[in-house]
Design a protein around this motif. Structure first.
Motif, short mmCIF file in Angstrom:
data_model
loop_
_atom_site.label_atom_id
_atom_site.label_comp_id
_atom_site.label_asym_id
_atom_site.label_seq_id
_atom_site.Cartn_x
_atom_site.Cartn_y
_atom_site.Cartn_z
N LEU A 298 12.51 14.17 7.55
CA LEU A 298 11.27 14.02 8.21
C LEU A 298 9.93 14.45 7.69
O LEU A 298 9.02 13.61 7.97
CB LEU A 298 11.71 15.22 9.51
CG LEU A 298 12.52 14.76 10.68
CD1 LEU A 298 12.89 15.88 11.48
CD2 LEU A 298 12.31 13.61 11.36
N ASN A 299 9.98 15.19 6.70
CA ASN A 299 8.97 15.64 6.10
C ASN A 299 8.43 14.38 5.08
O ASN A 299 7.21 14.10 5.19
CB ASN A 299 9.17 16.95 5.11
CG ASN A 299 7.82 17.48 4.60
OD1 ASN A 299 6.88 17.61 5.47
ND2 ASN A 299 7.95 17.90 3.31
N TYR A 300 9.39 13.66 4.55
CA TYR A 300 8.85 12.49 4.11
C TYR A 300 8.26 11.54 4.81
O TYR A 300 6.90 10.99 4.36
CB TYR A 300 10.07 11.77 3.25
CG TYR A 300 9.86 10.46 2.76
CD1 TYR A 300 9.30 10.01 1.65
CD2 TYR A 300 10.24 9.00 3.65
CE1 TYR A 300 9.35 8.94 1.08
CE2 TYR A 300 9.88 7.91 3.05
CZ TYR A 300 9.56 7.73 1.56
OH TYR A 300 9.07 6.64 1.28
N TYR A 301 8.71 11.19 5.93
CA TYR A 301 7.98 10.25 6.51
C TYR A 301 6.90 10.63 7.38
O TYR A 301 5.95 9.98 7.61
CB TYR A 301 9.23 9.85 7.88
CG TYR A 301 9.99 8.81 7.54
CD1 TYR A 301 9.81 7.44 7.43
CD2 TYR A 301 11.35 9.18 7.18
CE1 TYR A 301 10.51 6.53 6.58
CE2 TYR A 301 12.09 8.10 6.75
CZ TYR A 301 11.94 6.98 6.47
OH TYR A 301 12.84 6.12 5.97
N VAL A 302 6.82 11.95 8.08
CA VAL A 302 5.48 12.52 8.50
C VAL A 302 4.31 12.63 7.27
O VAL A 302 3.19 12.16 7.68
CB VAL A 302 5.54 13.90 8.56
CG1 VAL A 302 4.46 14.51 9.11
CG2 VAL A 302 6.58 13.84 10.20
N ASN A 303 4.78 12.78 6.02
CA ASN A 303 3.61 12.69 5.21
C ASN A 303 3.30 11.48 4.63
O ASN A 303 2.26 11.57 4.02
CB ASN A 303 4.32 13.68 3.87
CG ASN A 303 4.17 15.17 4.12
OD1 ASN A 303 3.37 15.59 5.04
ND2 ASN A 303 4.99 15.81 3.69
N SER A 304 4.08 10.45 4.70
CA SER A 304 3.99 8.93 4.28
C SER A 304 2.79 8.44 5.41
O SER A 304 2.15 7.60 4.59
CB SER A 304 5.09 8.16 4.53
OG SER A 304 6.16 8.70 3.43
N ASN A 305 2.72 8.86 6.46
CA ASN A 305 1.77 8.37 7.36
C ASN A 305 1.34 9.63 8.17
O ASN A 305 1.55 9.40 9.55
CB ASN A 305 2.43 7.16 8.16
CG ASN A 305 1.30 6.17 8.80
OD1 ASN A 305 0.05 6.58 8.83
ND2 ASN A 305 1.88 5.39 9.38
#
Length: 119
Positions: free
Chosen positions: A9-16
């Motif tokens: 989740l952190n990866y996707y939230v930080n990606s966009n």
């Protein structure tokens, strides 16, 4: 939340960070096009599940529905409380969850009968 889920989740939230959505599948502002984005994403997801099934020599038609049904069944077989299963599947009522849990394995029914008879 598990550490691995947190990392995903952190990866996707930080990606966009400017997006109102976690995963980058919705590309449009118009609700009709957003719905089409979701349909397209599900189609791609199901296609990837079929490829995964082929790689693993699974002779079943894997789909997002089968995945959800399997999860619900495994949760039930592992004595996860029904209210927790409802919540985990994101359902708001029992009727929707019952669709996924409609068929109990015969051996499970036998175990329940034995449990009652041995009280």
């Amino acid at each position: 939340m598990t550490e691995s889920l947190f990392q995903i989740l952190n990866y996707y939230v930080n990606s966009n960070p400017d997006s109102a959505f976690v995963f980058p599948i919705i590309k449009h502002d118009n609700p009709m096009f957003q719905y089409k984005d979701i349909q397209w994403s599900r189609k791609v997801y199901n296609k990837k599940l079929k490829q995964l099934a082929d790689l693993c020599n699974i002779n079943k038609n894997l789909t997002s529905y089968v995945r959800k049904h399997s999860f619900a069944t495994q949760a039930m077989l592992n004595d996860v409380p029904l209210n927790a299963i409802i919540s985990m599947l994101g359902h708001s009522d029992l009727k929707t969850t019952q669709v996924y849990l409609k068929s109990l394995p015969e051996n499970m029914l036998d175990q329940y009968s034995d449990k009652i008879l041995n009280l």
